[in-house]
Design a protein around this motif. Structure first.
Motif, short mmCIF file in Angstrom:
data_model
loop_
_atom_site.label_atom_id
_atom_site.label_comp_id
_atom_site.label_asym_id
_atom_site.label_seq_id
_atom_site.Cartn_x
_atom_site.Cartn_y
_atom_site.Cartn_z
N THR A 190 -4.25 0.93 -8.71
CA THR A 190 -4.59 -0.13 -7.77
C THR A 190 -5.09 -1.36 -8.51
O THR A 190 -6.00 -1.29 -9.32
CB THR A 190 -5.67 0.36 -6.79
OG1 THR A 190 -5.13 1.42 -6.00
CG2 THR A 190 -6.14 -0.78 -5.88
N ARG B 188 0.85 -1.19 0.00
CA ARG B 188 0.00 0.00 0.00
C ARG B 188 0.88 1.23 0.00
O ARG B 188 1.86 1.31 0.75
CB ARG B 188 -0.90 0.00 1.23
CG ARG B 188 -1.79 1.23 1.34
CD ARG B 188 -2.64 1.16 2.62
NE ARG B 188 -3.61 0.08 2.55
CZ ARG B 188 -4.83 0.22 2.04
NH1 ARG B 188 -5.23 1.39 1.56
NH2 ARG B 188 -5.66 -0.81 2.03
N LYS C 18 -0.91 6.38 -8.92
CA LYS C 18 -2.24 6.98 -8.85
C LYS C 18 -3.23 5.94 -8.31
O LYS C 18 -2.99 4.73 -8.44
CB LYS C 18 -2.69 7.42 -10.24
CG LYS C 18 -1.73 8.38 -10.94
CD LYS C 18 -2.20 8.68 -12.35
CE LYS C 18 -1.24 9.62 -13.06
NZ LYS C 18 -1.69 9.91 -14.45
N PRO C 19 -4.34 6.39 -7.75
CA PRO C 19 -5.34 5.42 -7.26
C PRO C 19 -5.78 4.44 -8.36
O PRO C 19 -6.06 3.28 -8.06
CB PRO C 19 -6.49 6.32 -6.81
CG PRO C 19 -5.81 7.59 -6.39
CD PRO C 19 -4.68 7.77 -7.36
N GLU C 20 -5.82 4.87 -9.59
CA GLU C 20 -6.24 3.99 -10.68
C GLU C 20 -5.21 2.92 -11.02
O GLU C 20 -5.48 2.03 -11.83
CB GLU C 20 -6.59 4.79 -11.93
CG GLU C 20 -5.53 5.78 -12.37
CD GLU C 20 -5.82 7.19 -11.88
OE1 GLU C 20 -6.20 7.36 -10.69
OE2 GLU C 20 -5.62 8.14 -12.68
N THR D 239 -1.92 -1.33 -3.83
CA THR D 239 -3.02 -0.44 -3.45
C THR D 239 -2.48 0.98 -3.30
O THR D 239 -1.54 1.21 -2.54
CB THR D 239 -3.66 -0.89 -2.13
OG1 THR D 239 -4.13 -2.23 -2.27
CG2 THR D 239 -4.83 0.02 -1.77
N VAL D 240 -3.08 1.89 -4.04
CA VAL D 240 -2.67 3.29 -3.99
C VAL D 240 -3.84 4.07 -3.39
O VAL D 240 -4.89 4.22 -4.01
CB VAL D 240 -2.32 3.84 -5.37
CG1 VAL D 240 -1.79 5.28 -5.25
CG2 VAL D 240 -1.29 2.94 -6.06
N SER D 241 -3.64 4.53 -2.17
CA SER D 241 -4.74 5.17 -1.46
C SER D 241 -4.18 6.09 -0.39
O SER D 241 -3.15 5.80 0.22
CB SER D 241 -5.64 4.13 -0.82
OG SER D 241 -6.62 4.74 0.00
N SER D 242 -4.90 7.19 -0.16
CA SER D 242 -4.52 8.08 0.93
C SER D 242 -5.27 7.73 2.21
O SER D 242 -5.06 8.36 3.24
CB SER D 242 -4.80 9.54 0.53
OG SER D 242 -6.15 9.71 0.17
N GLN E 286 0.76 5.76 -0.77
CA GLN E 286 -0.05 6.95 -1.01
C GLN E 286 0.10 7.43 -2.45
O GLN E 286 1.12 7.15 -3.10
CB GLN E 286 0.37 8.07 -0.04
CG GLN E 286 0.04 7.78 1.40
CD GLN E 286 0.32 8.97 2.29
OE1 GLN E 286 1.04 9.89 1.92
NE2 GLN E 286 -0.27 8.97 3.48
N PRO E 287 -0.89 8.15 -2.96
CA PRO E 287 -0.75 8.72 -4.31
C PRO E 287 0.53 9.54 -4.42
O PRO E 287 0.89 10.29 -3.51
CB PRO E 287 -1.99 9.59 -4.43
CG PRO E 287 -3.00 8.95 -3.54
CD PRO E 287 -2.21 8.42 -2.37
#
Length: 126
Positions: free
Chosen positions: A91, A11, A87-89, A123-126, A13-14
């Motif tokens: 993921t 995991r 980027k979140p996309e 997983t790219v997430s804040s 962060q963006p």
């Protein structure tokens, strides 16, 4: 029997970075195309990048071309995917795939590859 083992997912962060590794064993041919695919929930598996083991020629999908870099270490039988500016996309579960090289370059077509790893989650997430 060719075996592929992915590692390096996690995991982040963006804007962050990850490096995926694909360790291969059991080669039966001299030259291979090795690719990274990814599959997000509810979506088709798509080719991200690939590389040939002989001359290192590469291909990328447009959405990652300026952010991801694929490389190989033939001595270690390992292919890497350096992923920057995530980027979140991005993921998805990322899979390594390999096939004997029949062409002058590698392809990002799922049906070209018969050897697959088990995948690693990114997983790219804040």
């Amino acid at each position: 029997q060719l075996q592929l083992v992915e590692s390096g997912g996690g995991r982040v962060q963006p804007g962050g970075s990850l490096r995926l590794s694909c360790a291969a064993s059991g080669f039966t041919s001299d030259d291979y195309a090795i690719a990274w695919f990814r599959q997000a929930p509810g979506k088709e598996r798509e080719g991200v990048s690939c590389i040939t083991t002989n001359d290192g020629s590469t291909n990328y999908i447009v959405s990652v071309k300026d952010r991801f870099a694929i490389s190989r270490d033939n001595a270690r039988n390992t292919v890497y995917l350096q992923m920057n500016s995530l980027k979140p996309e991005d993921t998805a579960v990322y899979y390594c795939a390999a096939e004997s090289l029949y062409l002058s370059t590698c392809l990002l077509r799922r049906n070209y590859y018969t050897h697959w790893g088990q995948g690693t989650q990114v997983t790219v997430s804040s």
